[in-house]
Design an enzyme around this catalytic site. Sequence first.
Site: not given
Ligand code: ARG
Ligand code: GLU
Length: 725
Positions: A91, A227, A660
């Site tokens: 991502h 990922d 991330s």
């Molecule tokens: N929750 C993760 C973060 O905050 C992954 C976000 C990307 N993935 C998604 N399905 N939107 O960045």
């Molecule tokens: N998916 C998050 C990012 O893009 C990390 C997840 C979190 O917030 O801990 O940094």
Amino acid sequence: MVLLRRMKRLSTLIILSIFLLSNSRADEGMWLPTMLGKLDMAEYQQKGLRLTADQIYSINHNSLKDAVVLFGGGCTGELISPEGLILTNHHCGFGSIQSHSSLENDYLTDGFWAKSKEEELPNPGLYVSFLIRIEDVTAQVLADTEDNMTEADREKVILKAIRQIEEEAVKGTQYQAEVKPFFYGNEFYLFVTETYNDVRLVGAPPSSIGKFGGDTDNWMWPRHTGDFSLFRVYANKDNKPAAYSPENVPLKPKMFLPVSLKGAKKGDLTMVYGFPGSTSEYLPAAAVEQLVNITNPARIRIRTKRLSLFDEDMEYSRAVRIQYASKHAGIANGWKKWIGQNKGLKTADAIGQKRLQQQEFQAWVDETPERKTKYGKLIPTFDSLYLALVPYSKAIQYFYEAALGIEAIDYALDFQSLYMKSVGGNEKPGDIPKIAASLLAGVKGRFKNYNQETDRKVCKAMLDMFFHDMDPEYFPVQYAVIQKKFKGDIDQYADYLFDNSIFVDQEKVTSFLTSYTAKSAKKMKADPVFALMQGFLRVYTSKIQSSFFGIQEEITMLMTDYMQAQREWKSDKMFYPDANSTMRISFGAVNDYSPRDAIYYNYFTTLKGVMEKIDSSIYDYAAPQKLVDLYETKDFGPYGSGDTMFVCFTSTNHTTGGNSGSPVINGNGELIGINFDRNWEGTMSDIMYDPAQCRNIVLDIRYVLFIIDKFAGASYLLEEMEIRK
Ligand code: ARG
Ligand code: GLU
């Protein structure tokens, strides 16, 4: 910068809270690498750390910090070979992968693997930054401040000092420098970095692996997402940063991480190194109360509606699915995080806990007359300021999420400065054509991902919500028009907007901008979408903005004192600063958890779980046949363990957005995984870390190697890594 007030006075009072903690600490905390020397490393060594603080961070010789980069400004990446190979999340690489994708070469769907360095793809605009050094510059920043200075003078003096420090730090180098405030302006640190701009895409799995589970599984455990993506940093012949050129060569990094096949077992020490973006761990109870009861519910409610309308259209039209995929993911990511945050904060009774803490704090303050004078009014003042903030906190969400949630309104706002220049008469010659040209340049890209009918529906729903939920005091003047001309029928009014505005139509807006002169402003003013945007804007600037930010400013100023007071109060505790996109380390251990009564989550997932989730009729749960075949023949190579292929695991590291792609490192300094998410309840750790329910979610490095080698057949990439059995 207003928060910097009174810092000199405070700084002289700083009682350094640098003490070793007795026996065991919870895994809370995101430490600046320079703070490690003050932590009890013996405790971590007991838990399995085989590295010294100096091996983790040093400015005199190579250390782990040299293998960790800020990736693309908002993510983390790590070097995993002597030839500049970088690992990060799928991502995080998503935008780059998407930009190289077309119908013929759909790398998002099919994955991408460069078979040689010649095939690696450049990404204009993408960069990685290495940290050269960190320096505490608090004394220099505050040197010229005086107790009786006005707020504005103080700010000027501080900004001047910062600029000077930044300039001197990089004189004669090609480094960058930035001074940032910590602990609400009680301390300042200088960060010197080196940025490389030639970063090429090396490999990415198909989205059905890299995004497996999609938004459905996002922020959730158990997780089965592969990922990751691979990039390579290029440098000039002298190993220095250079703009993209075919002459550039792979960077020879000072340091790269060896990869371990040993895996992650419950209790194993884990270290996360990276660039967490933002947390607020030291807020008063009233602030948390406002977040839980006002801000989060408002934005969740509005986004729930928008997302459901996106969903409807994305369901029936493939074109809309593509147009809105990225917008949907972004909106859903925040929406789901806030829902989880509220759940977690409520389960942990965060507000109650904070109130209790504050009572103890107040009792400590009341012990001496000096403390009473300095800190006696803090808590009651916070309470009254947050109370005053309530109506604006709600209103601000309705402006940002509902009013600007209408894409046409958001787009019209982009034209406001062109309008102002056109009617203002004080523009420099060339200003107007310049703004018009830049707007014109953006038209195509903007409408590529715009569906008028979806936005029309969103507009009806958002206006309905706005007029339903908000105090009439904040209604734009158009509300009267709706009542009079449309007999209160919001749908009819919205149709009128969409049938008559240029801002919802690519051709109309193109021809408007192509022939733009200052006189065209008249036409803008007459446009019904533009008029509504200005209606909203007028209310926002006259009734919300100054009150909201005025109160916020007061709060921020008090936070400087409150932060200082908390550190004095708990002088035997080692405080970590809130995240602010600077390099941090957090310690933890591989661990399971139990979010609710009778529910227990194991700490790892396996490929078997991917197979269980596969459902080709649901977009998020389709998986490639090849993966199924590999599972069925148990062809896991050296990466599996008997019949088991590990996919993800949970740990107790304190992380947030920006982490991330962060390397998850074992006690020997070896890479065992890539951080990519947190569990749902655990997203509360931005406000309060609860050891019982906060977990970070990690992609097991063995799954990464398995996908590269067995799935993609790109084993040549493994040859440049140092893989330890
Ligand atoms: N929750 C993760 C973060 O905050 C992954 C976000 C990307 N993935 C998604 N399905 N939107 O960045
Ligand atoms: N998916 C998050 C990012 O893009 C990390 C997840 C979190 O917030 O801990 O940094």
